[in-house]
Design an enzyme around this catalytic site. Sequence first.
Site, mmCIF file in Angstrom:
data_model
loop_
_atom_site.group_PDB
_atom_site.id
_atom_site.type_symbol
_atom_site.label_atom_id
_atom_site.label_comp_id
_atom_site.label_asym_id
_atom_site.label_seq_id
_atom_site.Cartn_x
_atom_site.Cartn_y
_atom_site.Cartn_z
ATOM 1 N N HIS A 121 33.640 44.748 44.314
ATOM 2 C CA HIS A 121 34.729 45.481 43.656
ATOM 3 C C HIS A 121 34.242 46.710 42.901
ATOM 4 C CE1 HIS A 121 37.148 41.450 43.779
ATOM 5 N NE2 HIS A 121 37.020 42.020 44.950
ATOM 6 N N CYS A 129 33.520 60.708 43.446
ATOM 7 C CA CYS A 129 34.267 61.945 43.636
ATOM 8 C C CYS A 129 35.352 61.709 44.690
ATOM 9 C CB CYS A 129 33.328 63.063 44.083
ATOM 10 S SG CYS A 129 34.225 64.592 44.435
ATOM 11 N N GLY A 189 31.704 30.660 38.873
ATOM 12 C CA GLY A 189 32.614 31.318 37.916
ATOM 13 C C GLY A 189 33.657 32.214 38.538
ATOM 14 N N ASN A 215 31.856 25.809 38.171
ATOM 15 C CA ASN A 215 32.999 26.404 37.483
ATOM 16 C C ASN A 215 33.411 25.514 36.317
ATOM 17 O OD1 ASN A 215 35.697 27.491 36.842
ATOM 18 N ND2 ASN A 215 35.443 28.618 38.751
HETATM 19 P P1 NAD Z 1 38.951 35.012 37.246
HETATM 20 O O1 NAD Z 1 39.154 35.422 35.831
HETATM 21 O O2 NAD Z 1 40.130 34.934 38.124
HETATM 22 O O3 NAD Z 1 38.255 33.570 37.246
HETATM 23 C C1 NAD Z 1 37.197 33.255 36.408
HETATM 24 C C2 NAD Z 1 36.805 31.822 36.716
HETATM 25 O O4 NAD Z 1 35.672 31.508 35.931
HETATM 26 C C3 NAD Z 1 37.872 30.789 36.394
HETATM 27 O O5 NAD Z 1 37.971 29.863 37.462
HETATM 28 C C4 NAD Z 1 37.358 30.106 35.121
HETATM 29 O O6 NAD Z 1 37.730 28.746 35.077
HETATM 30 C C5 NAD Z 1 35.868 30.243 35.307
HETATM 31 N N1 NAD Z 1 35.074 30.269 34.094
HETATM 32 C C6 NAD Z 1 35.383 30.749 32.854
HETATM 33 N N2 NAD Z 1 34.354 30.658 32.010
HETATM 34 C C7 NAD Z 1 33.346 30.116 32.732
HETATM 35 C C8 NAD Z 1 32.006 29.775 32.429
HETATM 36 N N3 NAD Z 1 31.490 29.985 31.206
HETATM 37 N N4 NAD Z 1 31.223 29.237 33.396
HETATM 38 C C9 NAD Z 1 31.749 28.996 34.642
HETATM 39 N N5 NAD Z 1 33.000 29.290 34.981
HETATM 40 C C10 NAD Z 1 33.793 29.852 34.050
HETATM 41 O O7 NAD Z 1 37.816 35.950 37.841
HETATM 42 P P2 NAD Z 1 37.415 36.268 39.363
HETATM 43 O O8 NAD Z 1 37.556 35.053 40.201
HETATM 44 O O9 NAD Z 1 36.111 36.969 39.271
HETATM 45 O O10 NAD Z 1 38.492 37.321 39.886
HETATM 46 C C11 NAD Z 1 39.004 38.281 39.020
HETATM 47 C C12 NAD Z 1 38.954 39.745 39.429
HETATM 48 O O11 NAD Z 1 38.866 40.525 38.237
HETATM 49 C C13 NAD Z 1 37.779 40.165 40.226
HETATM 50 O O12 NAD Z 1 38.314 40.957 41.222
HETATM 51 C C14 NAD Z 1 36.897 41.024 39.304
HETATM 52 O O13 NAD Z 1 36.518 42.229 39.933
HETATM 53 C C15 NAD Z 1 37.744 41.373 38.145
HETATM 54 N N6 NAD Z 1 37.098 41.148 36.808
HETATM 55 C C16 NAD Z 1 35.781 41.413 36.597
HETATM 56 C C17 NAD Z 1 35.201 41.160 35.354
HETATM 57 C C18 NAD Z 1 33.744 41.463 35.125
HETATM 58 O O14 NAD Z 1 33.212 42.384 35.750
HETATM 59 N N7 NAD Z 1 33.045 40.727 34.256
HETATM 60 C C19 NAD Z 1 35.965 40.625 34.318
HETATM 61 C C20 NAD Z 1 37.337 40.366 34.559
HETATM 62 C C21 NAD Z 1 37.897 40.650 35.820
#
Ligand code: NAD
Length: 251
Positions: A121, A129, A189, A215
């Site tokens: 992503h 650009c 995660g 997770n």
């Molecule tokens: P999501 O928020 O949908 O899911 C996060 C998952 O992690 C959940 O299932 C939750 O139960 C689990 N979780 C929470 N804390 C945890 C821990 N300490 N250890 C293990 N598991 C844990 O995120 P996703 O599946 O990555 O999808 C979300 C979208 O949002 C992606 O497309 C991403 O690009 C974007 N995003 C990125 C970031 C980042 O770069 N850090 C942050 C937020 C969203």
Amino acid sequence: MVGEVLLDGLNLRANPEMCVVVLTGAGVSAESGVPIFRGKGSMWEKEEARRLASRAGPPWNTRETWEFYEWRRRLVKSCEPNAAHLTLVRMEKYFQDFSLVTQNVDGLHRRAGSQKVYELHGNMWQGRCPRCGEVVELPETPLKSLPPLHGCGTALRPNVVQFGEPLDSRVLRLAVEASKRADLFLVVGTSAVVSPACELPLLALRHGAVVVEVNRDPTPLSGLVTRSIRGKAAEVLPRLWGELLARGRHY
Ligand code: NAD
């Protein structure tokens, strides 16, 4: 999870020749202090944030978009990679064919020292650009100008995939190829609902990989994978890596 042997009953031994693929999501950065996507009180619950990050929203190389990204960049700048990120760096050094595929845009895997990272992503520390497509590193926050400008004078957009926008086809192809040849696939995660990322573990499973999910909560993948481990990534991953290594030594 306390005291339990995580990989009990699985025919798995660490061996440097194995192909290992890891898919991470926002949960891997949660213990670093980066908010997850679907969490309660998440910024993404706000209509304004979703509008800004959507392809159907305003053009992306504007001051308004960059103000939003500068806020996220400042937040991430104050966070440090955690034990989960650092374990993945160790795993990359051990396995000859290791790929880290991430949905995260926070850059924490690279900051921890991971080298081969497929950022499905994009990355919030880069701009792109819209005219020539060149990707520019933007490691400093605050930026000198909003929006930042490319050398050709065009306003840059964040190098992050917007909601509704296709992924970089080269990065996706590499992630798919690695998933097909994986012996071990770790899913860490991620809520496993964002496509096509959530399809990679199933692809690996169909091609014979052992798929282990880590997770805090159950996900749609939990009942389908070889083993689903409930716990925090920063606690489970170091333990899991320790178990794999110990099994490898006694092989
Ligand atoms: P999501 O928020 O949908 O899911 C996060 C998952 O992690 C959940 O299932 C939750 O139960 C689990 N979780 C929470 N804390 C945890 C821990 N300490 N250890 C293990 N598991 C844990 O995120 P996703 O599946 O990555 O999808 C979300 C979208 O949002 C992606 O497309 C991403 O690009 C974007 N995003 C990125 C970031 C980042 O770069 N850090 C942050 C937020 C969203």
